[in-house]
Enzyme design. Structure first.
Site, PDB file in Angstrom:
ATOM      1  N   HIS A 111      70.550 -29.385  91.319  1.00 43.57           N
ATOM      2  CA  HIS A 111      71.100 -28.332  90.466  1.00 43.57           C
ATOM      3  C   HIS A 111      70.672 -28.605  89.034  1.00 43.57           C
ATOM      4  CE1 HIS A 111      74.348 -27.620  87.429  1.00 43.57           C
ATOM      5  NE2 HIS A 111      74.186 -26.378  87.841  1.00 43.57           N
ATOM      6  N   HIS A 129      68.521 -25.770  97.824  1.00 44.79           N
ATOM      7  CA  HIS A 129      69.035 -26.295  99.085  1.00 44.79           C
ATOM      8  C   HIS A 129      67.875 -26.450 100.075  1.00 44.79           C
ATOM      9  CE1 HIS A 129      73.265 -26.009  98.048  1.00 44.79           C
ATOM     10  NE2 HIS A 129      73.085 -24.762  97.637  1.00 44.79           N
TER      11      HIS A 129
END
Length: 305
Positions: free
Chosen positions: A108, A98
């Site tokens: 991810h 993030h």
């Protein structure tokens, strides 16, 4: 069919965690990962690494786990009821990044291996994983690079591997209750045991090894882009979609919780700050609206969009 080499998979995954953490620290320039080793009461454990409040990454988590037990959980046997009651080993590397700058997308990745065993029966094993990209402000060159890197990783295995796993990713990372994709996709595969162990393992390695090649240039390109509080506000709002998907649909999250995994490690994927607003809609013609109209829909990015 070649026999599964569990130790070779574990060795690769632990080395992959080391290499990805080193690469992310180099990209960040300031932050360092803190490692937290943990044991699972039912068997196994792992090492969780988190970089917080870095120069680029607001929070980055890279987790290795190797857990085992006497019975597979419901999330693992839903599509394979014949495996109910078997003992299992599950290992993998899972990461979520993030960034603070809203122009740097969240990313991810996950690569994992399962083996289910019962005395007197052949072991049943499979690989799974992939990676996906979640931008807040869309840049076509970033999406093209991401998908072309994924396509190149798949290329040695046949011409149908990338389109198959690209499509599966688009379908998997879809927030059904919002009727929208989580991001711009990438690769997703599961239950991979064909054509044999060696080939499936090489594919897992190709995916894992290509992650930094896919993400690093995007971070470098966007990290210095100026941003405003309006853009930060939109980023926090869109992070809410990330939370909704992970808590409602994500197989890895469900598997970890159902097997009694370490909650802090399982939920490290969640962003440190997030915001929800009732029935919010972007103003037409804005960059925020363009994310929905131009990016949050399946596109053939590897061919230029």
């Amino acid at each position: 069919m070649s026999q599964p080499d569990v130790e070779a998979v574990k060795s690769y995954l632990m080395d992959l965690q080391d290499r990805i953490c080193a690469g992310l620290e180099a990209l960040d320039g300031e932050g360092r990962f803190v490692e937290d080793d943990w044991d699972r009461e039912g068997g196994g454990g792992g090492r969780t690494r988190v970089l917080a409040e870095g120069g680029v990454f607001e929070q980055a988590g890279v987790n290795f786990s190797h857990v085992f037990g006497n019975e597979l959980p419901p999330s693992a046997t839903a599509a394979r009821p014949e495996l109910a009651g078997r003992g299992f080993q599950a290992m993998g590397v899972s990461l979520v990044i993030h960034p603070r700058n809203p122009h740097v997308p969240t990313s991810h990745a996950n690569v994992r291996f399962f083996i289910a065993e019962r005395e007197g029966a052949e072991p049943v094993w499979w690989f799974g994983g992939g990676y996906d990209l979640t931008p807040y402000y869309g840049y076509e060159e970033d999406c093209i690079h991401w998908h072309r890197t994924a396509r190149d990783a798949c290329a040695p295995f046949g011409p149908d591997w990338y389109p198959r796993y690209k499509k599966w990713c688009d379908e998997y990372f879809f927030i059904r209750h919002r009727n929208e994709p989580r991001g711009v996709g990438g690769l997703f595969f599961d239950d991979l045991s064909e054509p044999d162990f060696d080939t499936a393992f090489r594919f897992l390695q190709a995916v894992g090894d290509s992650y930094l090649q896919a993400y690093g240039p995007i971070v470098e390109r966007r990290r210095e882009t100026p941003w405003s509080e309006r853009e930060r506000d939109f980023q926090l709002y869109r992070r809410g979609r990330y939370v909704e998907f992970n808590l409602v649909y994500d197989r890895g999250t469900l598997f970890g919780l159902q097997t009694g995994g370490r909650t802090e490690s399982i939920l490290m994927s969640l962003p440190p700050l997030v915001r929800w607003r009732y029935n919010w809609q972007p103003e037409p013609g804005t960059p925020e609206a363009r994310l929905y109209s131009d990016f949050l829909r399946p596109r053939d990015w590897a061919e230029g969009g």
